[in-house]
Write a protein that holds these residues in place. Sequence first.
Motif, PDB file in Angstrom:
ATOM      1  N   GLU A 188       4.025  -3.621   6.269  1.00  0.00           N
ATOM      2  CA  GLU A 188       3.892  -2.445   7.150  1.00  0.00           C
ATOM      3  C   GLU A 188       4.297  -1.136   6.462  1.00  0.00           C
ATOM      4  O   GLU A 188       3.897  -0.068   6.884  1.00  0.00           O
ATOM      5  CB  GLU A 188       4.751  -2.614   8.407  1.00  0.00           C
ATOM      6  CG  GLU A 188       4.504  -3.887   9.187  1.00  0.00           C
ATOM      7  CD  GLU A 188       3.430  -3.752  10.255  1.00  0.00           C
ATOM      8  OE1 GLU A 188       3.671  -3.027  11.223  1.00  0.00           O
ATOM      9  OE2 GLU A 188       2.378  -4.390  10.095  1.00  0.00           O
ATOM     10  N   GLY A 189       5.134  -1.227   5.432  1.00  0.00           N
ATOM     11  CA  GLY A 189       5.503  -0.051   4.659  1.00  0.00           C
ATOM     12  C   GLY A 189       6.517   0.842   5.355  1.00  0.00           C
ATOM     13  O   GLY A 189       7.117   0.467   6.362  1.00  0.00           O
ATOM     14  N   CYS A 190       6.671   2.073   4.806  1.00  0.00           N
ATOM     15  CA  CYS A 190       7.654   3.008   5.359  1.00  0.00           C
ATOM     16  C   CYS A 190       7.151   3.601   6.674  1.00  0.00           C
ATOM     17  O   CYS A 190       7.929   4.091   7.483  1.00  0.00           O
ATOM     18  CB  CYS A 190       7.937   4.125   4.357  1.00  0.00           C
ATOM     19  SG  CYS A 190       6.578   5.312   4.161  1.00  0.00           S
ATOM     20  N   GLY A 191       5.843   3.600   6.849  1.00  0.00           N
ATOM     21  CA  GLY A 191       5.262   4.083   8.109  1.00  0.00           C
ATOM     22  C   GLY A 191       4.955   5.566   8.131  1.00  0.00           C
ATOM     23  O   GLY A 191       4.231   6.025   9.013  1.00  0.00           O
ATOM     24  N   HIS A 192       5.498   6.335   7.196  1.00  0.00           N
ATOM     25  CA  HIS A 192       5.246   7.778   7.283  1.00  0.00           C
ATOM     26  C   HIS A 192       4.581   8.401   6.065  1.00  0.00           C
ATOM     27  O   HIS A 192       4.200   9.566   6.096  1.00  0.00           O
ATOM     28  CB  HIS A 192       6.540   8.528   7.636  1.00  0.00           C
ATOM     29  CG  HIS A 192       7.689   8.222   6.737  1.00  0.00           C
ATOM     30  ND1 HIS A 192       7.793   8.748   5.477  1.00  0.00           N
ATOM     31  CD2 HIS A 192       8.768   7.414   6.907  1.00  0.00           C
ATOM     32  CE1 HIS A 192       8.906   8.283   4.919  1.00  0.00           C
ATOM     33  NE2 HIS A 192       9.513   7.464   5.758  1.00  0.00           N
ATOM     34  N   CYS A 193       4.414   7.680   4.967  1.00  0.00           N
ATOM     35  CA  CYS A 193       3.704   8.270   3.820  1.00  0.00           C
ATOM     36  C   CYS A 193       2.199   8.258   4.125  1.00  0.00           C
ATOM     37  O   CYS A 193       1.753   7.545   5.028  1.00  0.00           O
ATOM     38  CB  CYS A 193       4.029   7.523   2.532  1.00  0.00           C
ATOM     39  SG  CYS A 193       3.188   5.940   2.355  1.00  0.00           S
ATOM     40  N   PRO A 194       1.405   9.058   3.402  1.00  0.00           N
ATOM     41  CA  PRO A 194      -0.032   9.131   3.720  1.00  0.00           C
ATOM     42  C   PRO A 194      -0.724   7.764   3.652  1.00  0.00           C
ATOM     43  O   PRO A 194      -1.601   7.468   4.483  1.00  0.00           O
ATOM     44  CB  PRO A 194      -0.591  10.076   2.644  1.00  0.00           C
ATOM     45  CG  PRO A 194       0.584  10.868   2.164  1.00  0.00           C
ATOM     46  CD  PRO A 194       1.790   9.997   2.334  1.00  0.00           C
ATOM     47  N   ALA A 195      -0.325   6.923   2.697  1.00  0.00           N
ATOM     48  CA  ALA A 195      -0.976   5.609   2.550  1.00  0.00           C
ATOM     49  C   ALA A 195      -0.661   4.701   3.741  1.00  0.00           C
ATOM     50  O   ALA A 195      -1.522   3.975   4.238  1.00  0.00           O
ATOM     51  CB  ALA A 195      -0.545   4.956   1.244  1.00  0.00           C
ATOM     52  N   CYS A 196       0.596   4.752   4.200  1.00  0.00           N
ATOM     53  CA  CYS A 196       0.992   3.953   5.360  1.00  0.00           C
ATOM     54  C   CYS A 196       0.261   4.406   6.612  1.00  0.00           C
ATOM     55  O   CYS A 196      -0.184   3.581   7.414  1.00  0.00           O
ATOM     56  CB  CYS A 196       2.497   4.079   5.613  1.00  0.00           C
ATOM     57  SG  CYS A 196       3.472   2.979   4.579  1.00  0.00           S
ATOM     58  N   LYS A 197       0.173   5.727   6.779  1.00  0.00           N
ATOM     59  CA  LYS A 197      -0.484   6.252   7.984  1.00  0.00           C
ATOM     60  C   LYS A 197      -1.911   5.754   8.057  1.00  0.00           C
ATOM     61  O   LYS A 197      -2.364   5.280   9.097  1.00  0.00           O
ATOM     62  CB  LYS A 197      -0.460   7.785   7.976  1.00  0.00           C
ATOM     63  CG  LYS A 197       0.874   8.348   8.411  1.00  0.00           C
ATOM     64  CD  LYS A 197       0.797   9.857   8.498  1.00  0.00           C
ATOM     65  CE  LYS A 197       2.166  10.443   8.767  1.00  0.00           C
ATOM     66  NZ  LYS A 197       2.237  11.856   8.367  1.00  0.00           N
ATOM     67  N   THR A 208       0.838  -1.198   0.000  1.00  0.00           N
ATOM     68  CA  THR A 208       0.000   0.000   0.000  1.00  0.00           C
ATOM     69  C   THR A 208       0.877   1.254   0.000  1.00  0.00           C
ATOM     70  O   THR A 208       0.488   2.304  -0.485  1.00  0.00           O
ATOM     71  CB  THR A 208      -0.912   0.006   1.262  1.00  0.00           C
ATOM     72  OG1 THR A 208      -1.660  -1.213   1.285  1.00  0.00           O
ATOM     73  CG2 THR A 208      -1.888   1.169   1.235  1.00  0.00           C
ATOM     74  N   CYS A 209       2.070   1.118   0.551  1.00  0.00           N
ATOM     75  CA  CYS A 209       2.990   2.240   0.787  1.00  0.00           C
ATOM     76  C   CYS A 209       3.379   2.964  -0.508  1.00  0.00           C
ATOM     77  O   CYS A 209       3.759   2.336  -1.488  1.00  0.00           O
ATOM     78  CB  CYS A 209       4.248   1.673   1.451  1.00  0.00           C
ATOM     79  SG  CYS A 209       5.570   2.858   1.665  1.00  0.00           S
ATOM     80  N   TYR A 210       3.280   4.286  -0.483  1.00  0.00           N
ATOM     81  CA  TYR A 210       3.690   5.086  -1.646  1.00  0.00           C
ATOM     82  C   TYR A 210       5.196   5.006  -1.884  1.00  0.00           C
ATOM     83  O   TYR A 210       5.681   5.358  -2.947  1.00  0.00           O
ATOM     84  CB  TYR A 210       3.295   6.556  -1.449  1.00  0.00           C
ATOM     85  CG  TYR A 210       1.808   6.846  -1.551  1.00  0.00           C
ATOM     86  CD1 TYR A 210       0.966   6.076  -2.355  1.00  0.00           C
ATOM     87  CD2 TYR A 210       1.252   7.926  -0.875  1.00  0.00           C
ATOM     88  CE1 TYR A 210      -0.384   6.362  -2.468  1.00  0.00           C
ATOM     89  CE2 TYR A 210      -0.103   8.225  -0.975  1.00  0.00           C
ATOM     90  CZ  TYR A 210      -0.917   7.441  -1.775  1.00  0.00           C
ATOM     91  OH  TYR A 210      -2.250   7.746  -1.883  1.00  0.00           O
ATOM     92  N   ASN A 211       5.947   4.573  -0.882  1.00  0.00           N
ATOM     93  CA  ASN A 211       7.395   4.438  -1.072  1.00  0.00           C
ATOM     94  C   ASN A 211       7.805   3.009  -1.444  1.00  0.00           C
ATOM     95  O   ASN A 211       8.998   2.679  -1.430  1.00  0.00           O
ATOM     96  CB  ASN A 211       8.141   4.917   0.181  1.00  0.00           C
ATOM     97  CG  ASN A 211       8.045   6.432   0.326  1.00  0.00           C
ATOM     98  OD1 ASN A 211       8.277   7.163  -0.633  1.00  0.00           O
ATOM     99  ND2 ASN A 211       7.662   6.917   1.490  1.00  0.00           N
ATOM    100  N   GLY A 212       6.834   2.193  -1.741  1.00  0.00           N
ATOM    101  CA  GLY A 212       7.133   0.887  -2.335  1.00  0.00           C
ATOM    102  C   GLY A 212       7.606  -0.185  -1.364  1.00  0.00           C
ATOM    103  O   GLY A 212       8.273  -1.128  -1.778  1.00  0.00           O
TER     104      GLY A 212
HETATM  105 ZN    ZN Z   1       4.724   4.311   3.199  1.00  0.00          ZN
END
Ligand code: ZN
Length: 227
Positions: A204-213, A196-200
Amino acid sequence: MTDTKQQLSPSNGAALVLLSGGQDSTTCLFWALKQFDSVRALCCAYGQRHAQEVEIARSIAAKADVPFQALDASVISRLADNALTNHDLEMDQQQPAGSYPNTFVPGRNLFFLTFAAVIARSHGISNLVTGVSQADFSGYPDCRDTFIRAANVTLNLAMDEHFQIHTPLMWRNKAEVWALADELGVFDLVRNETLTCYNGIKAEGCGHCPACKLRNEGLLTYLKQKK
Ligand code: ZN
């Protein structure tokens, strides 16, 4: 535009699911498997930052044992700048007053639904499934129910067909989408295998992009409720 099995006809037929490999569309894929006799997945690749989305979508479709098609929809990213396809732009963290965040890709869902309808038609499929949600829509106008209803009418008129666009997540917030994945028995798959993460970054993702939040806050809320 129904989201319960009871509202569908006895012969549920076939559906085409728009699958991006993220939490929402993956949940929709497994929802569709419970609703329809046969399901196909379509991934519209539009030059996102992360071509691996297509590979993730493909592997999820394989796990669900449904036919998968990736479509080159990169023309969308060449029409106008946005932060998902232009690496030089800093992503807006929230909606700026009076406008849309620069992660908004104008026309995206209209293109996707049109591509999906044309492909579905060629397979004799009339049900289209998309994971858009008005409850947690990041401010994007083409995630709203009114847009989907209008698009449904437009596609039917454009092709003289009887498509039905299903939006099982329309009125669910992210915590409720996690609950649905759990109900469908794919909570761990969605948690560990989707992007889901905008940073790919998967899971859990990067944790700080809008999609992760949005995703991680929803997960925390759901896990708290579940206790
Ligand atoms: Zn992210």
